[in-house]
Design a protein around this motif. Structure first.
Motif, PDB file in Angstrom:
ATOM      1  N   PRO A   5       0.847  -1.199   0.000  1.00 47.29           N
ATOM      2  CA  PRO A   5       0.000   0.000   0.000  1.00 47.29           C
ATOM      3  C   PRO A   5       0.880   1.247   0.000  1.00 47.29           C
ATOM      4  O   PRO A   5       2.010   1.216   0.493  1.00 47.29           O
ATOM      5  CB  PRO A   5      -0.800  -0.121   1.299  1.00 47.29           C
ATOM      6  N   PRO A   6       0.383   2.313  -0.563  1.00 48.15           N
ATOM      7  CA  PRO A   6       1.181   3.545  -0.561  1.00 48.15           C
ATOM      8  C   PRO A   6       1.384   4.020   0.881  1.00 48.15           C
ATOM      9  O   PRO A   6       0.565   3.741   1.749  1.00 48.15           O
ATOM     10  CB  PRO A   6       0.329   4.535  -1.360  1.00 48.15           C
ATOM     11  N   PRO A   7       2.484   4.718   1.132  1.00 51.52           N
ATOM     12  CA  PRO A   7       2.718   5.197   2.496  1.00 51.52           C
ATOM     13  C   PRO A   7       1.638   6.214   2.907  1.00 51.52           C
ATOM     14  O   PRO A   7       1.128   6.960   2.078  1.00 51.52           O
ATOM     15  CB  PRO A   7       4.098   5.852   2.432  1.00 51.52           C
ATOM     16  N   SER A   8       1.339   6.197   4.190  1.00 56.86           N
ATOM     17  CA  SER A   8       0.364   7.146   4.724  1.00 56.86           C
ATOM     18  C   SER A   8       0.975   8.549   4.708  1.00 56.86           C
ATOM     19  O   SER A   8       2.199   8.704   4.595  1.00 56.86           O
ATOM     20  CB  SER A   8      -0.006   6.774   6.158  1.00 56.86           C
ATOM     21  N   PRO A   9       0.147   9.572   4.851  1.00 58.73           N
ATOM     22  CA  PRO A   9       0.704  10.935   4.928  1.00 58.73           C
ATOM     23  C   PRO A   9       1.724  11.080   6.068  1.00 58.73           C
ATOM     24  O   PRO A   9       2.743  11.741   5.899  1.00 58.73           O
ATOM     25  CB  PRO A   9      -0.524  11.813   5.164  1.00 58.73           C
ATOM     26  N   GLN A  15       9.386  10.367   6.480  1.00 54.63           N
ATOM     27  CA  GLN A  15      10.456  10.136   5.500  1.00 54.63           C
ATOM     28  C   GLN A  15      11.071  11.460   5.045  1.00 54.63           C
ATOM     29  O   GLN A  15      12.295  11.582   4.937  1.00 54.63           O
ATOM     30  CB  GLN A  15       9.916   9.368   4.292  1.00 54.63           C
ATOM     31  N   ALA A  16      10.224  12.432   4.786  1.00 52.09           N
ATOM     32  CA  ALA A  16      10.726  13.739   4.323  1.00 52.09           C
ATOM     33  C   ALA A  16      11.580  14.400   5.403  1.00 52.09           C
ATOM     34  O   ALA A  16      12.646  14.960   5.099  1.00 52.09           O
ATOM     35  CB  ALA A  16       9.564  14.647   3.934  1.00 52.09           C
ATOM     36  N   ARG A  21      17.072  15.706   7.095  1.00 52.30           N
ATOM     37  CA  ARG A  21      17.921  15.664   8.294  1.00 52.30           C
ATOM     38  C   ARG A  21      17.489  16.720   9.315  1.00 52.30           C
ATOM     39  O   ARG A  21      18.332  17.404   9.912  1.00 52.30           O
ATOM     40  CB  ARG A  21      19.386  15.812   7.933  1.00 52.30           C
ATOM     41  N   LEU A  22      16.180  16.837   9.487  1.00 56.84           N
ATOM     42  CA  LEU A  22      15.662  17.780  10.475  1.00 56.84           C
ATOM     43  C   LEU A  22      15.851  17.227  11.881  1.00 56.84           C
ATOM     44  O   LEU A  22      15.704  16.016  12.100  1.00 56.84           O
ATOM     45  CB  LEU A  22      14.169  18.031  10.241  1.00 56.84           C
ATOM     46  N   PRO A  23      16.150  18.078  12.827  1.00 58.65           N
ATOM     47  CA  PRO A  23      16.189  17.623  14.221  1.00 58.65           C
ATOM     48  C   PRO A  23      14.787  17.186  14.654  1.00 58.65           C
ATOM     49  O   PRO A  23      13.789  17.555  14.016  1.00 58.65           O
ATOM     50  CB  PRO A  23      16.615  18.874  15.004  1.00 58.65           C
ATOM     51  N   PRO A  24      14.703  16.420  15.731  1.00 58.98           N
ATOM     52  CA  PRO A  24      13.375  16.029  16.218  1.00 58.98           C
ATOM     53  C   PRO A  24      12.528  17.261  16.538  1.00 58.98           C
ATOM     54  O   PRO A  24      13.041  18.284  16.994  1.00 58.98           O
ATOM     55  CB  PRO A  24      13.667  15.240  17.493  1.00 58.98           C
ATOM     56  N   ILE A  25      11.240  17.135  16.284  1.00 57.28           N
ATOM     57  CA  ILE A  25      10.293  18.212  16.579  1.00 57.28           C
ATOM     58  C   ILE A  25       9.468  17.778  17.785  1.00 57.28           C
ATOM     59  O   ILE A  25       8.885  16.695  17.788  1.00 57.28           O
ATOM     60  CB  ILE A  25       9.364  18.489  15.381  1.00 57.28           C
ATOM     61  N   ARG A  88       0.379  16.634  15.148  1.00 57.77           N
ATOM     62  CA  ARG A  88       0.562  15.765  13.973  1.00 57.77           C
ATOM     63  C   ARG A  88       1.937  15.985  13.337  1.00 57.77           C
ATOM     64  O   ARG A  88       2.583  15.038  12.888  1.00 57.77           O
ATOM     65  CB  ARG A  88      -0.540  16.048  12.964  1.00 57.77           C
ATOM     66  N   LEU A  89       2.393  17.219  13.297  1.00 58.76           N
ATOM     67  CA  LEU A  89       3.696  17.561  12.736  1.00 58.76           C
ATOM     68  C   LEU A  89       4.849  17.036  13.589  1.00 58.76           C
ATOM     69  O   LEU A  89       5.881  16.625  13.065  1.00 58.76           O
ATOM     70  CB  LEU A  89       3.814  19.086  12.606  1.00 58.76           C
ATOM     71  N   ALA A  90       4.668  17.016  14.893  1.00 55.37           N
ATOM     72  CA  ALA A  90       5.754  16.718  15.824  1.00 55.37           C
ATOM     73  C   ALA A  90       6.139  15.240  15.821  1.00 55.37           C
ATOM     74  O   ALA A  90       5.358  14.371  15.439  1.00 55.37           O
ATOM     75  CB  ALA A  90       5.358  17.140  17.235  1.00 55.37           C
ATOM     76  N   ASP A  91       7.361  15.006  16.294  1.00 57.12           N
ATOM     77  CA  ASP A  91       7.846  13.642  16.490  1.00 57.12           C
ATOM     78  C   ASP A  91       7.496  13.132  17.882  1.00 57.12           C
ATOM     79  O   ASP A  91       7.424  11.923  18.098  1.00 57.12           O
ATOM     80  CB  ASP A  91       9.369  13.589  16.297  1.00 57.12           C
TER      81      ASP A  91
END
Length: 129
Positions: A5-9, A15-16, A21-25, A88-91
């Motif tokens: 199945p395609p990856p979820s949003p 992945q992006a 190489r963003l630091p954790p949010i 939702r944006l955060a890690d």
């Protein structure tokens, strides 16, 4: 032949962020009565190399932008939706303070439904502990 199945949003976002190489949010949650503690948590998380997002205003403090009660009610709903987007944006989520109200409890449940790690400055208030 089966196809994956395609990856979820959320998977695409994760992945992006890795590719960039963003630091954790980390998103800070909690009652706005703890705005001073949130600022301190922001400082500590930033010094630890994390990108921090947190509530941007305290509707309990007087301000002309929410002085009209009818407008304040609509603003609260919009800000709640905005904060869910931050989650939702955060890690991961950091819950600040020694009190968990209904809004924060709902934010914790939302974060956990998205499989986000949730940390607490006061672990004893974790509603699921």
């Amino acid at each position: 032949m089966s196809s994956l199945p395609p990856p979820s949003p959320e998977e695409r976002l994760s992945q992006a962020k890795r590719q960039l190489r963003l630091p954790p949010i980390v998103v800070i949650c909690g009652s706005t009565r703890f705005m001073t503690e949130m600022a301190e948590a922001d400082l500590r998380e930033t010094m630890a190399g994390r990108i921090v997002v947190k509530p941007g205003c305290d509707l309990k403090s007087p301000h002309e932008l929410w002085s009209d009660p009818a407008e304040a009610e609509g603003l609260k709903a919009r800000l709640d939706a905005l904060h869910r987007s931050k989650i939702r944006l955060a890690d991961e989520v950091l819950v600040v303070g020694d009190y968990i109200g209904d809004s924060t409890r709902a934010e914790i449940a939302y974060a956990r439904s998205l499989h986000k790690p949730v940390r607490f400055t006061h672990p004893e208030v974790d509603p699921d502990a």
